[in-house]
Write a protein that holds these residues in place. Structure first.
Motif, PDB file in Angstrom:
ATOM      1  N   ASP A 113       0.803  -1.230   0.000  1.00 45.59           N
ATOM      2  CA  ASP A 113       0.000   0.000   0.000  1.00 45.59           C
ATOM      3  C   ASP A 113       0.834   1.276   0.000  1.00 45.59           C
ATOM      4  O   ASP A 113       2.002   1.288   0.395  1.00 45.59           O
ATOM      5  CB  ASP A 113      -0.905   0.001   1.238  1.00 45.59           C
ATOM      6  CG  ASP A 113      -2.158  -0.840   1.040  1.00 45.59           C
ATOM      7  OD1 ASP A 113      -2.185  -1.667   0.110  1.00 45.59           O
ATOM      8  OD2 ASP A 113      -3.102  -0.666   1.841  1.00 45.59           O
ATOM      9  N   ASP A 114       0.164   2.330  -0.386  1.00 41.03           N
ATOM     10  CA  ASP A 114       0.561   3.742  -0.267  1.00 41.03           C
ATOM     11  C   ASP A 114       1.526   4.161  -1.382  1.00 41.03           C
ATOM     12  O   ASP A 114       1.086   4.630  -2.414  1.00 41.03           O
ATOM     13  CB  ASP A 114       1.152   4.068   1.105  1.00 41.03           C
ATOM     14  CG  ASP A 114       0.154   3.824   2.236  1.00 41.03           C
ATOM     15  OD1 ASP A 114      -1.040   3.581   1.961  1.00 41.03           O
ATOM     16  OD2 ASP A 114       0.571   3.867   3.407  1.00 41.03           O
TER      17      ASP A 114
ATOM     18  N   HIS B  37      -6.094   3.501  -3.976  1.00 42.75           N
ATOM     19  CA  HIS B  37      -6.052   3.685  -2.514  1.00 42.75           C
ATOM     20  C   HIS B  37      -6.347   5.149  -2.139  1.00 42.75           C
ATOM     21  O   HIS B  37      -5.848   5.625  -1.134  1.00 42.75           O
ATOM     22  CB  HIS B  37      -4.672   3.246  -2.016  1.00 42.75           C
ATOM     23  CG  HIS B  37      -4.558   3.042  -0.536  1.00 42.75           C
ATOM     24  ND1 HIS B  37      -5.484   2.364   0.217  1.00 42.75           N
ATOM     25  CD2 HIS B  37      -3.588   3.430   0.349  1.00 42.75           C
ATOM     26  CE1 HIS B  37      -5.087   2.333   1.486  1.00 42.75           C
ATOM     27  NE2 HIS B  37      -3.957   2.988   1.593  1.00 42.75           N
TER      28      HIS B  37
ATOM     29  N   HIS C 156      -5.449   9.774   1.205  1.00 34.88           N
ATOM     30  CA  HIS C 156      -5.298   8.807   2.294  1.00 34.88           C
ATOM     31  C   HIS C 156      -6.047   9.231   3.556  1.00 34.88           C
ATOM     32  O   HIS C 156      -5.743   8.805   4.667  1.00 34.88           O
ATOM     33  CB  HIS C 156      -3.816   8.536   2.613  1.00 34.88           C
ATOM     34  CG  HIS C 156      -3.587   7.180   3.221  1.00 34.88           C
ATOM     35  ND1 HIS C 156      -3.714   6.931   4.572  1.00 34.88           N
ATOM     36  CD2 HIS C 156      -3.249   5.988   2.678  1.00 34.88           C
ATOM     37  CE1 HIS C 156      -3.458   5.659   4.805  1.00 34.88           C
ATOM     38  NE2 HIS C 156      -3.180   5.063   3.678  1.00 34.88           N
TER      39      HIS C 156
ATOM     40  N   HIS D 183       3.493  -2.338   3.305  1.00 35.62           N
ATOM     41  CA  HIS D 183       3.548  -0.974   2.771  1.00 35.62           C
ATOM     42  C   HIS D 183       4.890  -0.725   2.091  1.00 35.62           C
ATOM     43  O   HIS D 183       5.869  -1.426   2.354  1.00 35.62           O
ATOM     44  CB  HIS D 183       3.356   0.037   3.906  1.00 35.62           C
ATOM     45  CG  HIS D 183       1.982   0.022   4.503  1.00 35.62           C
ATOM     46  ND1 HIS D 183       1.616  -0.888   5.469  1.00 35.62           N
ATOM     47  CD2 HIS D 183       0.883   0.781   4.246  1.00 35.62           C
ATOM     48  CE1 HIS D 183       0.347  -0.675   5.793  1.00 35.62           C
ATOM     49  NE2 HIS D 183      -0.130   0.322   5.066  1.00 35.62           N
TER      50      HIS D 183
HETATM   51 ZN    ZN Z   1      -2.685   3.172   3.242  1.00 38.15          ZN
END
Ligand code: ZN
Length: 280
Positions: A109-110, A159, A163, A249
């Protein structure tokens, strides 16, 4: 000898084996390294340094060869049986994919915090299927990096932009976050995301409707997190289950996280696979 790549199994699916040959003729040692799961063959394999399969010395800890030497040998992934998706006007929300097939899913993620340079070679040489849930500004700032992961089989998914937590926010706000990121990612990578993960996993029924309206076929939570090489189970079984989704992540220790995830999946008798093979 146990650490040499030759112990790894060859691709056993005939089509995949053919694709392997066409993609990897520059380095025959790569054949022995891939995880035999169904995933796209990279269209533009990157040139890479030659490795020495006959070397007997242990590779230096932390080197690409060391990471590769630690990757377990997986059973062949089963042919994917795609999910039946509800026609309700809202995307389904899943902690794990509702399947009995012996697969688990690696998600990253991210994208804004850290992008280990060795990751691309690791994913390529070990043939690790990864789904990346990216924030669109990080994807825009580091597009080349994520395109390289995409070129070695990774999938880019959505995503949000900022955020921020979506739970409790208006439909318009949530739609802007989800559709805005989808539009940007589509522009950057030439393909609209079809999967969505809300930041922090926080969502409500509005999220599932907005995600659906932005083109998402499913919304995902996770069943394990991986951080600094340690797997943390969110379920009482303390073992990866079929359909489980492991979350990590883009952080400095991502290569260790990836390795820990692979080992946990292997201990459970499962094989890593791509979410998009199951949600089409
Ligand atoms: Zn995230």
């Amino acid at each position: 000898m146990s650490a040499t790549p030759v112990r790894r199994i060859l691709a056993v699916v005939p089509l995949l084996a053919l694709l392997t040959l066409s993609a990897c003729t520059a380095n025959p040692t790569l054949h022995a390294r891939r995880i035999t799961t169904a995933q796209p063959t990279p269209s533009a394999p990157l040139p890479r340094p030659s490795t020495s399969p006959s070397a007997t010395a242990e590779p230096a800890a932390g080197s690409l060869e060391w990471y590769l030497s630690q990757v377990p040998t997986f059973p062949e992934a089963p042919p994917p049986q795609p999910m039946q998706l509800p026609a309700t006007g809202a995307a389904p929300f899943w902690h794990r994919l509702p399947t009995d097939q012996k697969v688990a899913f690696i998600t990253i993620d991210d994208g804004g915090l850290a992008r280990p340079p060795g990751l691309i070679d690791f994913i390529w040489e070990a043939r690790i299927p990864v789904t990346m849930f990216l924030n669109s500004p990080a994807a825009a700032e580091h597009t080349d990096y994520f395109r390289q992961i995409e070129a070695v089989g990774g999938i880019v998914e959505n995503h949000t932009i900022t955020h921020n937590s979506l739970a409790g926010r208006s439909y318009d706000y949530q739609k802007q976050e989800i559709c805005g990121a989808a539009d940007k990612l589509e522009g950057l990578f030439g393909k609209r995301p079809t999967l969505f993960r809300p930041p922090f996993g926080e969502h409500d029924s509005t999220t599932l409707k907005a995600a659906h309206d932005c083109g998402a076929k499913a919304v995902f939570h996770w069943t394990e997190t991986v951080h600094e090489g340690k797997v943390r189970y969110q379920t009482p079984e303390k073992v990866v289950q079929p359909g489980d989704i492991l979350l990590m992540h883009f952080r400095p220790a991502l290569m260790d996280d990836l390795l820990a995830a692979l080992k946990a999946i292997h201990r459970a008798g499962l094989t890593p696979a791509l979410l998009t093979e199951y949600v089409r």
